[in-house]
Each structure stands twice: as C-alpha cells, then as structure tokens.
Write a protein that holds these residues in place. Structure first.
Motif, PDB file in Angstrom:
ATOM      1  N   GLU A  20     -22.097  -8.540  -8.034  1.00 12.35           N
ATOM      2  CA  GLU A  20     -23.197  -8.017  -8.842  1.00 12.35           C
ATOM      3  C   GLU A  20     -22.788  -6.735  -9.555  1.00 12.35           C
ATOM      4  OE1 GLU A  20     -26.440  -7.718  -6.095  1.00 12.35           O
ATOM      5  OE2 GLU A  20     -26.922  -9.859  -6.252  1.00 12.35           O
ATOM      6  N   TRP A  21     -22.065  -5.854  -8.847  1.00  6.39           N
ATOM      7  CA  TRP A  21     -21.603  -4.613  -9.462  1.00  6.39           C
ATOM      8  C   TRP A  21     -20.624  -4.918 -10.598  1.00  6.39           C
ATOM      9  CZ3 TRP A  21     -16.653  -2.452  -9.695  1.00  6.39           C
ATOM     10  CH2 TRP A  21     -16.603  -1.133 -10.148  1.00  6.39           C
ATOM     11  N   HIS A  22     -19.722  -5.839 -10.343  1.00  5.66           N
ATOM     12  CA  HIS A  22     -18.736  -6.219 -11.358  1.00  5.66           C
ATOM     13  C   HIS A  22     -19.429  -6.854 -12.570  1.00  5.66           C
ATOM     14  CE1 HIS A  22     -14.791  -7.243 -12.888  1.00  5.66           C
ATOM     15  NE2 HIS A  22     -15.170  -8.496 -13.035  1.00  5.66           N
ATOM     16  N   ASN A  23     -20.411  -7.736 -12.318  1.00 12.61           N
ATOM     17  CA  ASN A  23     -21.154  -8.358 -13.417  1.00 12.61           C
ATOM     18  C   ASN A  23     -21.924  -7.322 -14.226  1.00 12.61           C
ATOM     19  OD1 ASN A  23     -20.241 -10.916 -12.878  1.00 12.61           O
ATOM     20  ND2 ASN A  23     -22.009 -11.499 -11.652  1.00 12.61           N
ATOM     21  N   ALA A  24     -22.498  -6.328 -13.560  1.00 12.98           N
ATOM     22  CA  ALA A  24     -23.217  -5.265 -14.281  1.00 12.98           C
ATOM     23  C   ALA A  24     -22.241  -4.504 -15.184  1.00 12.98           C
ATOM     24  CB  ALA A  24     -23.894  -4.317 -13.293  1.00 12.98           C
ATOM     25  N   ARG A  25     -21.053  -4.196 -14.666  1.00 10.19           N
ATOM     26  CA  ARG A  25     -20.038  -3.523 -15.492  1.00 10.19           C
ATOM     27  C   ARG A  25     -19.652  -4.386 -16.685  1.00 10.19           C
ATOM     28  NH1 ARG A  25     -14.864  -2.098 -12.943  1.00 10.19           N
ATOM     29  NH2 ARG A  25     -14.365  -1.613 -15.072  1.00 10.19           N
ATOM     30  N   LEU A  26     -19.474  -5.686 -16.448  1.00 12.71           N
ATOM     31  CA  LEU A  26     -19.117  -6.585 -17.546  1.00 12.71           C
ATOM     32  C   LEU A  26     -20.231  -6.673 -18.586  1.00 12.71           C
ATOM     33  CD1 LEU A  26     -17.338  -9.490 -15.637  1.00 12.71           C
ATOM     34  CD2 LEU A  26     -16.275  -7.765 -17.111  1.00 12.71           C
ATOM     35  N   ARG A  27     -21.491  -6.683 -18.123  1.00 14.14           N
ATOM     36  CA  ARG A  27     -22.610  -6.713 -19.075  1.00 14.14           C
ATOM     37  C   ARG A  27     -22.637  -5.443 -19.921  1.00 14.14           C
ATOM     38  NH1 ARG A  27     -25.119  -9.566 -14.992  1.00 14.14           N
ATOM     39  NH2 ARG A  27     -25.953  -7.712 -13.989  1.00 14.14           N
TER      40      ARG A  27
END
Length: 152
Positions: free
Chosen positions: A39-46
C-alpha cells in the motif's frame, strides 16, 4: 489407548496446537506487513504518476507553443533565427513538415483509439480526459493554409 483425535489427546495436541497457532500468527503478521508495504509503495507510485502526468501536460503545452512558434516564426531578422534566404522555400518546407507531423499525429490517435477499444496499456497510460482532449483536437477541422493557428 487408541487415537481420539486432536481434542482427545492431552499433551501432544496442545503443544501442536500452540505451535500451529504461533505459525499462523507469524504468517498473518507477515502478510499484514507485506500488505502495508504494498500500500505504501502503491501510494508512492500514485504520487509519482500524478507528478509525471502534470509534467507531461506541461511539456505537451510547451511543445505546442514551440511548434506554433516554428510554424509562425518570429519574422525576418527575429532573435531566434536570421531572415531566410528565400521565404517561399522556407514556407514550403514548413508546410511539408506540418503535413508529416499531422500525418504522424493522425496515426498516433488511430493507434490510441484501437488501444482504447481493446483496453490496451498505451491507452490506460493516458487518462480519459487527456485522450478525449486529443481526440477532440483531431476532430476539429484544420485551419486553412496561410492562416495562423488559433489556440484550442
């Protein structure tokens, strides 16, 4: 005595149950940690994606501006380029370049339409608003030769 199932066994089954519970708890904790990490990685990617979309829009606007400047030019003796030896030749060269660029643009939009219809990755990289904007621009009639391009 005979086997009565795990509930009927006293010592061995409780220890096995405790070990199994500890394994499940550890697996669950690890799964939660991996989920939080994703989730943290996806937030960074977003966030990065949003930043890149803004940069892409800015560059697209800049490219349009530079393209218009190249088409219209600063005039003879302008600061960016000296007066052409033959303005007719330069105009013809620019018309030919415009035709090639319009054809490339048309083909790229056709490709995007096909990708969008097929749900391909190229179309998903552009948000629907950007693609709709490009498709609208493509549907507008081109300005007649010799007329300045207007801001769309």
């Amino acid at each position: 005595g005979g086997q009565e199932g795990w509930r009927g066994q006293s010592r061995g089954s409780l220890q096995q149950l405790a070990e199994r519970y500890a394994d499940l708890a550890a697996s669950h904790s690890e799964a939660l940690r991996q989920r939080e990490e994703r989730e943290w990685h996806n937030a960074r990617l977003r966030q990065e994606n949003a930043r890149l979309r803004l940069e892409n829009r800015r560059l697209r606007r800049e490219n349009r501006c530079l393209f218009r400047q190249a088409l219209l030019g600063p005039g003879p003796g302008g600061p960016d380029k000296p007066a052409a030896a033959d303005p007719g030749e330069e105009a013809e060269a620019l018309r030919a370049q415009l035709g090639r660029l319009q054809e490339k643009h048309r083909r790229a939009l056709q490709h995007l339409r096909r990708c969008r219809a097929a749900g391909g990755p190229e179309a998903s990289e552009l948000d629907d608003g950007e693609l709709d904007e490009l498709l609208e621009e493509d549907e507008q009639p081109p300005s007649p030769p010799g007329q300045p391009l207007e801001k769309r």
